[in-house]
Design an enzyme around this catalytic site. Sequence first.
Site, PDB file in Angstrom:
ATOM      1  CE  LYS A  57      50.666 -25.462 -70.506  1.00 25.50           C
ATOM      2  NZ  LYS A  57      50.974 -24.338 -71.179  1.00 25.50           N
ATOM      3  CG  ASP A 115      47.941 -25.795 -73.233  1.00 24.13           C
ATOM      4  OD1 ASP A 115      48.267 -25.498 -74.398  1.00 24.13           O
ATOM      5  OD2 ASP A 115      48.076 -24.865 -72.280  1.00 24.13           O
ATOM      6  N   GLY A 118      43.983 -23.221 -70.901  1.00 22.50           N
ATOM      7  CA  GLY A 118      44.019 -24.134 -72.108  1.00 22.50           C
ATOM      8  C   GLY A 118      44.907 -23.868 -73.413  1.00 22.50           C
TER       9      GLY A 118
END
Length: 321
Positions: free
Chosen positions: A186, A238, A131
């Site tokens: 990500k 995130d 996260g």
Amino acid sequence: MKICVVGCGRWGSLITWYLSEKKGLDVTLYGRAESANMQRFLSERRNDLLTLPQSVRLCSSLDCLTDADVVIISINSQGLSAFMNEIAPLELKNKIFVLCMKGIEISTGRRLSTVVSCATDSSNKIAVWLGPGHVQEFYAGIPNCMVIDSDDESVKHLLVDSFSSDLIRFYYGEDLLGNEIGAAAKNVIGIAAGMLDGRGLSTLKGALMSRGTREVARLIDKMGGNELSAYGLCHLGDYEATVFSKFSHNRAFGEALVKGEHFEKLAEGYYTAKAIMELSEQYGVDMPICRTVYEIIYNGKDPDVAFGALFDRSIKTEFYR
């Protein structure tokens, strides 16, 4: 609960500080004796970002893992397999391994939880801690939300309930595969964001977030996970810390790359871009943004040409599968 944190870099040291200072837990920090970070902790108990409480034990021998109930690992994701081989002689049993890295093993395409499960005794349990949030902000008292996931429900609840505080609000994860893939991918989107910054195209970050999340969701779905995980804390949640923050190594790496500047710090997305492309081919998933990042990094494609090619693709419905 006795905890050993493996890795004395910025995130490992923050986790050590957090669990000791904020939660009052019994924490040992392991680092290699030759590590400059560890040498400084041993002499000053601090780095450039934080100071460790006196209650934290510092250790340069892997034997300290044998006394721990929970082993938290925060190292370069591509070095995880070698580390598991290194600790194999300890024959660790009945431990909880918590992985705090975001990546995919390039040589095999394996998720990091799979790397650990294949190299450790079946009595050991595995969880991930993922996260948003940066060391600088947590240490300054700026709160954030994170997620802990595991295939073992009791382990998941134990960790979330033990680690939650007014600084980090944890959620119980519901999809280990999706959370791991989303967190790894990500970093690739973060590199793409930096590339946009470097080319003066920061206004496209909104579109990048929307389309990037969608292509990662498609991959998670095809791999057997829940595509909604891409819209959770592991990935979309995130983005602020990765796509916009001045502290994001991946964003900074992408910006430096397209400007032709040197960047020395670790950017996990560099490795993940290659692994994601292999998964994209394996599962037949269209991932144009991740592919563009890969082409620029590994094949030297001109960024302006690569970005232009994204706009020249055939028109599709927004949520095509």
